[in-house]
Scaffold this active site. Structure first.
Site, short mmCIF file in Angstrom:
data_model
loop_
_atom_site.label_atom_id
_atom_site.label_comp_id
_atom_site.label_asym_id
_atom_site.label_seq_id
_atom_site.Cartn_x
_atom_site.Cartn_y
_atom_site.Cartn_z
N SER A 168 11.77 14.56 121.01
CA SER A 168 12.41 13.27 120.81
C SER A 168 11.36 12.17 120.77
O SER A 168 10.17 12.43 120.84
CB SER A 168 13.39 12.98 121.94
OG SER A 168 12.68 12.82 123.14
N LYS A 169 11.83 10.94 120.67
CA LYS A 169 10.90 9.81 120.57
C LYS A 169 9.95 9.74 121.76
O LYS A 169 8.85 9.20 121.65
CB LYS A 169 11.64 8.46 120.48
CG LYS A 169 12.74 8.40 119.48
CD LYS A 169 14.09 8.71 120.12
CE LYS A 169 14.71 9.89 119.40
NZ LYS A 169 15.69 10.65 120.14
N ARG A 170 10.40 10.26 122.88
CA ARG A 170 9.55 10.23 124.07
C ARG A 170 8.23 10.96 123.82
O ARG A 170 7.24 10.72 124.48
CB ARG A 170 10.25 10.89 125.26
CG ARG A 170 11.43 10.12 125.79
CD ARG A 170 12.01 10.82 126.99
NE ARG A 170 12.62 12.10 126.66
CZ ARG A 170 12.19 13.27 127.09
NH1 ARG A 170 11.13 13.32 127.88
NH2 ARG A 170 12.79 14.37 126.75
N HIS A 171 8.25 11.90 122.91
CA HIS A 171 7.07 12.73 122.70
C HIS A 171 6.12 12.16 121.65
O HIS A 171 5.68 12.88 120.75
CB HIS A 171 7.50 14.13 122.29
CG HIS A 171 8.35 14.80 123.32
ND1 HIS A 171 9.72 14.82 123.24
CD2 HIS A 171 8.03 15.43 124.47
CE1 HIS A 171 10.20 15.46 124.29
NE2 HIS A 171 9.20 15.84 125.05
#
Length: 421
Positions: A199-202
């Site tokens: 996800s965007k966290r990565h």
RNA sequence: GCCGCCAUCGUCCAGGGGACUAGGACGCCGCCCUCUCACGGCGGAAACGGGGGUUCGAAUCCCCCUGGCGGUACCA
């Protein structure tokens, strides 16, 4: 062979989607088939032209061209309704509080043939009579894709493993419609370094983010191809042609892969170094909006991993950069003033042409004359010229900067040193 | 809960009964190169989840367990 890539028009093409698109594309190109695009969304709200265009732009950047499409499911609503009515008329479906459900037998099982996983049996008792149309009459996903795949003569459906449990439902709809299901292949999911869904966290988890981070499309393509597939025990670098030639569904892995940006960076650096300087400069000019970057590009090339590394590394060649004060304090010690002054004199006196060899000879001459270590001359010079202790090679840097600009910056540094004493 | 998928170094990819002392790559560590940072070169540490079978022989085949993941919507 007709394969389709059917992204959700959320406006973001994530890595997993990009890999699915790539595998579909490789398969189509390898077999001389068609790669067709379809927007997979029955919801009018999300399917905006802007969102679709962003997906297309990401695919174009990856150089994955399509033969047909994109076809919108929203525009196919009446065709979907037609087939729902047919299922109703044939008694294969029935109305339930306004919604339409497909009849699923209580006994038996539906076997899905997956090109990667083999035969997978889904017992009917675990599948309810599922809804295929909302009470407002509109089609639901499983019905829409099945009708579309049939109408578009799709022969291969390659998608993420998260769709695996939808597959028996789609196979049942197709069967109820009197058709043969296509070949299915479910790709292993992609996870972030923490093992969770990507996800965007990565970090750069979407194609758009990767592009903005300065990755090259050819490197991204190569790297993504290797997430869930490998040619053999040792091949890491594959050109697009080699990918097209070597790719096969049979060698696709069954287990989830983790997207590792570090390895992508490394690979991107390798691709970057193989670019012709002019090519690199052109790409840098496209993202920085500047021109005449070729000399700086060729100097920075050997140390860059992404296009974004260019400015911190070689921006000093384009325009003076603010001095890193910690670097200044570290290298401007006792005796540097003399070293810089003599270096300046040598460079000023150096006969044309202004070449790497000449500059190196002059500066090494300074080192010998003063009987100091090379870095005692080169590091202060580096800070004086670039503002930092980290830069491309000092000789190349001086050459690229030009005699005049080199001397201007050298004098400025000397001026500052005098002021301090 | 139910259904399904998956399981080799930290990560990616090989190996699919004997060639395995398990191979390559990223990352990590060390050394070399060196004007900084890199690049490059050389070397090193690092894995078959557990238990049962089958077999002369299992990382490879089967079963169970465990773990991870996905689905179980009038989402896609």
């Amino acid at each position: 062979m007709r394969v389709r890539f059917a992204p959700s028009p959320t406006g973001v093409l994530h890595i997993g989607g990009a890999r699915t698109a790539l595998y579909n594309w490789l398969l189509a190109r390898g077999e001389g088939g068609k790669f067709v695009l379809r927007v997979e969304d029955t919801d009018r709200e999300r399917s905006t032209p802007e969102n679709v265009e962003q997906i297309l732009e990401a695919l174009r950047w990856l150089e994955l061209d399509w033969d047909e499409g994109p076809i919108s499911q929203v525009e196919r609503a009446s065709r979907h309704r037609e087939q729902i009515d047919r299922l109703l008329a044939d008694g294969r479906a029935y109305e339930d509080e306004g919604a339409v459900r497909l009849r699923v037998p209580d006994e038996g099982e539906t076997v899905v043939h997956d090109a990667i996983r083999g035969e997978i049996a889904f017992p009917h008792h675990s599948i309810d009579d599922f809804v295929i149309a909302r009470s407002d009459g509109s089609a639901l996903y499983n019905l829409a894709v099945s009708v579309d795949d049939l109408d578009m003569d799709i022969t291969h459906v390659i998608r993420g493993a998260d769709h695996l449990s939808n597959t028996p439902r789609q196979a049942m709809i197709m069967e109820a419609l009197g058709a043969q299901p296509p070949v299915f292949a479910h790709l292993p999911l992609l996870h972030g370094l923490d093992g969770k869904k990507l996800s965007k966290r990565h970090g750069a988890a979407s194609v758009q983010a990767l592009r903005e981070s300065g990755y090259l499309p050819e490197a991204v393509r190569n790297y993504i191809a290797l997430l869930g597939w490998g040619l053999d025990a040792s091949t890491t670098f594959l050109s697009t042609d080699e990918l097209v030639e070597g790719f096969s569904l049979g060698r696709v892995s069954k287990s989830p892969a983790v997207f590792d940006e570090q390895k992508l960076r490394w690979m991107n650096g390798r691709y970057l170094r193989e670019l012709a300087p002019l090519d690199l400069a052109t790409r840098l000019e496209a993202i920085t909006g500047r021109t005449g970057l070729e000399p700086a590009a060729s100097v920075a090339q050997e140390k860059m991993q992404t296009l974004a590394d260019f400015w911190p590394l070689a921006g000093f060649l384009v325009e003076p950069q603010p001095t890193d004060e910690k670097a200044w304090a570290k290298v401007m010690t006792e005796g540097t003033e003399e070293r810089l002054r003599i270096a300046g004199e040598e460079l000023e006196a150096l006969e044309d042409p202004w070449t790497n060899e000449g500059v190196e000879q002059a500066l090494r001459g300074v080192v010998e004359r003063l009987e100091v270590k090379p870095k005692e001359v080169f590091q202060p010079l580096r800070v004086a010229l670039t503002g930092s202790t980290v830069s491309p090679g000092i000789f190349e840097s001086v050459v690229a900067l030009g005699r005049e600009e080199t001397l201007v910056r050298l004098r400025a540094a000397l001026g500052r040193l005098e002021l301090a004493t």
